[in-house]
Design a protein around this motif. Structure first.
Motif, short mmCIF file in Angstrom:
data_model
loop_
_atom_site.label_atom_id
_atom_site.label_comp_id
_atom_site.label_asym_id
_atom_site.label_seq_id
_atom_site.Cartn_x
_atom_site.Cartn_y
_atom_site.Cartn_z
N LEU A 47 -51.97 71.29 -98.96
CA LEU A 47 -52.05 72.72 -99.27
C LEU A 47 -50.76 73.44 -98.91
O LEU A 47 -50.27 74.30 -99.66
N LEU A 48 -50.20 73.09 -97.76
CA LEU A 48 -48.93 73.71 -97.35
C LEU A 48 -47.80 73.34 -98.30
O LEU A 48 -46.97 74.18 -98.67
N ILE A 94 -62.29 59.24 -90.18
CA ILE A 94 -61.86 59.26 -91.58
C ILE A 94 -61.89 60.68 -92.13
O ILE A 94 -60.96 61.11 -92.84
N ALA A 95 -62.95 61.43 -91.81
CA ALA A 95 -63.07 62.80 -92.29
C ALA A 95 -61.95 63.69 -91.77
O ALA A 95 -61.36 64.47 -92.52
N LEU A 96 -61.64 63.57 -90.48
CA LEU A 96 -60.57 64.39 -89.91
C LEU A 96 -59.21 64.03 -90.51
O LEU A 96 -58.37 64.90 -90.73
N ALA A 97 -59.00 62.72 -90.76
CA ALA A 97 -57.75 62.31 -91.40
C ALA A 97 -57.66 62.89 -92.80
O ALA A 97 -56.59 63.37 -93.24
N PHE A 98 -58.76 62.88 -93.53
CA PHE A 98 -58.80 63.46 -94.88
C PHE A 98 -58.48 64.95 -94.84
O PHE A 98 -57.68 65.45 -95.65
N ILE A 99 -59.09 65.66 -93.90
CA ILE A 99 -58.86 67.10 -93.79
C ILE A 99 -57.41 67.40 -93.44
O ILE A 99 -56.80 68.34 -93.98
N LEU A 100 -56.83 66.61 -92.56
CA LEU A 100 -55.43 66.81 -92.18
C LEU A 100 -54.52 66.60 -93.38
O LEU A 100 -53.60 67.41 -93.62
N VAL A 101 -54.77 65.55 -94.15
CA VAL A 101 -53.96 65.29 -95.34
C VAL A 101 -54.10 66.43 -96.34
O VAL A 101 -53.11 66.88 -96.94
N MET A 102 -55.32 66.95 -96.51
CA MET A 102 -55.53 68.06 -97.45
C MET A 102 -54.83 69.33 -96.97
O MET A 102 -54.32 70.10 -97.78
N ALA A 103 -54.82 69.55 -95.65
CA ALA A 103 -54.14 70.72 -95.10
C ALA A 103 -52.63 70.64 -95.35
O ALA A 103 -51.98 71.62 -95.74
N VAL A 104 -52.07 69.46 -95.13
CA VAL A 104 -50.64 69.26 -95.39
C VAL A 104 -50.34 69.44 -96.87
O VAL A 104 -49.35 70.07 -97.26
N PHE A 127 -45.66 76.08 -100.59
CA PHE A 127 -44.22 76.26 -100.49
C PHE A 127 -43.47 75.65 -101.68
O PHE A 127 -42.24 75.56 -101.66
N GLY A 128 -44.22 75.22 -102.69
CA GLY A 128 -43.59 74.73 -103.91
C GLY A 128 -43.03 73.33 -103.84
O GLY A 128 -42.34 72.89 -104.76
N VAL A 129 -43.31 72.61 -102.77
CA VAL A 129 -42.82 71.24 -102.63
C VAL A 129 -43.60 70.30 -103.55
O VAL A 129 -43.03 69.41 -104.18
N ALA A 130 -44.91 70.49 -103.60
CA ALA A 130 -45.77 69.68 -104.47
C ALA A 130 -46.17 70.53 -105.67
O ALA A 130 -46.52 71.70 -105.53
N GLU A 131 -46.13 69.95 -106.84
CA GLU A 131 -46.45 70.68 -108.07
C GLU A 131 -47.84 70.31 -108.57
O GLU A 131 -48.37 69.25 -108.26
#
Length: 297
Positions: free
Chosen positions: A213-214, A201-211, A218-222
């Motif tokens: 952040l990207l 669960i922790a690794l999945a959370f970190i992966l989602v947070m990394a995505v 790059f301005g895709v998420a506001e």
């Protein structure tokens, strides 16, 4: 015990340290020697057939009882050692934070310094995580740079939300105390299955947070995306704090096992290292959560 950054991995006590309890069998006449999985021939490795030999939490649930206690010898890790080293490490973090708060006024320059300090702290944490032995100098250097980062961002939050750092400290203490209470009461059992599910669960959370952040970069998420200062951000923050509590239970288990198996005293620095990183994780998430609930006041 090889504690590492809670964001990436958790390692247990290394088996090649040669401390008591790993390469010795229970003495004749000891309670539970008949059918005891730890009753191995002298010199045999009791973990040789353990599929979780690299996992310190592979206790096969509780059917085997508590781990065998190490002989009373000098140079072994004790709870006092862990408390002392943790106090020194957290004290270094606090000192770095106080100095950064006092000497670095809120500005774009101080923010850049905070990011730089965080990156240095991350690199030092990774170096220590992959070392086979504890390096007090490396751990305290990590704590100092982490303190600078925390001091700058705490001052920034305090400027926008007065009193937020103090409330975050209280919240961190409350979460830590509650987790320790739950752990000591036996309401949470740190088993191999518990650790695997929690880390997944922790690794999945970190992966989602990394995505996320990207996407923000790059301005895709506001507005920070999942890390916004709205209801969604609050939910993510609560999940992160729960994960921090999960990491604390792993830290408690590693410390408990290290003392039970007679880990070398130097390993108490790794225990302090792991606890410090977990508490920093909880504090940062608590700081964001306090700001979210404080609104724009």
């Amino acid at each position: 015990m090889r504690s590492s950054n809670p964001v990436f991995s958790r390692r247990g006590f290394s088996r090649d340290n040669g401390y008591a309890g790993f390469n010795t069998a229970p003495q004749a006449g000891a309670v539970g020697t008949q059918g005891n999985p730890y009753a191995q021939p002298a010199g045999a490795n009791p973990y040789a057939q353990n599929p979780y030999a690299q996992n310190p939490y592979a206790q096969q649930d509780t059917q085997y009882g508590t781990p065998p206690q190490a002989p009373a010898t000098t140079g072994r890790m004790t709870m006092d050692d862990v408390v002392t080293r943790t106090a020194i490490t957290l004290g270094t973090v606090a000192l770095g934070a106080v100095l950064a708060w006092a000497l670095l006024p809120v500005s774009s320059t101080s923010y850049g310094l905070a990011i730089g300090a965080a990156l240095v702290a991350f690199v030092l944490a990774m170096v220590q995580s992959f070392k086979r032995t504890a390096s007090p100098a490396l751990i305290l250097s990590y704590a100092a740079f982490e303190g600078v980062f925390l001091g700058v961002i705490s001052e920034m939050y305090n400027t926008q939300w007065s009193g937020a750092p103090f409330q975050a400290v209280l919240g961190t203490m409350a979460v830590s105390a509650a987790t320790l209470l739950v752990y000591k009461a036996g309401w949470v059992r740190v088993t191999a299955r518990y650790a695997r599910i929690g880390m997944a669960i922790a690794l999945a959370f970190i992966l989602v947070m990394a995505v996320n952040l990207l996407l923000v970069a790059f301005g895709v998420a506001e507005d920070g995306g999942l890390r916004s200062f709205g209801p969604l951000g609050a939910i993510v923050g609560i999940i992160a704090i729960v994960l921090g509590a999960f990491f604390l239970t792993l830290d408690f288990k590693q410390i408990e096992d290290g003392i039970a198996y007679g880990a070398p005293r130097e390993e108490s620095w790794l225990a302090a290292f792991g606890l410090t990183m977990t508490l920093v994780w909880i504090y940062v998430e608590m700081l964001r959560l306090v700001a979210i609930f404080s609104g724009d006041d």
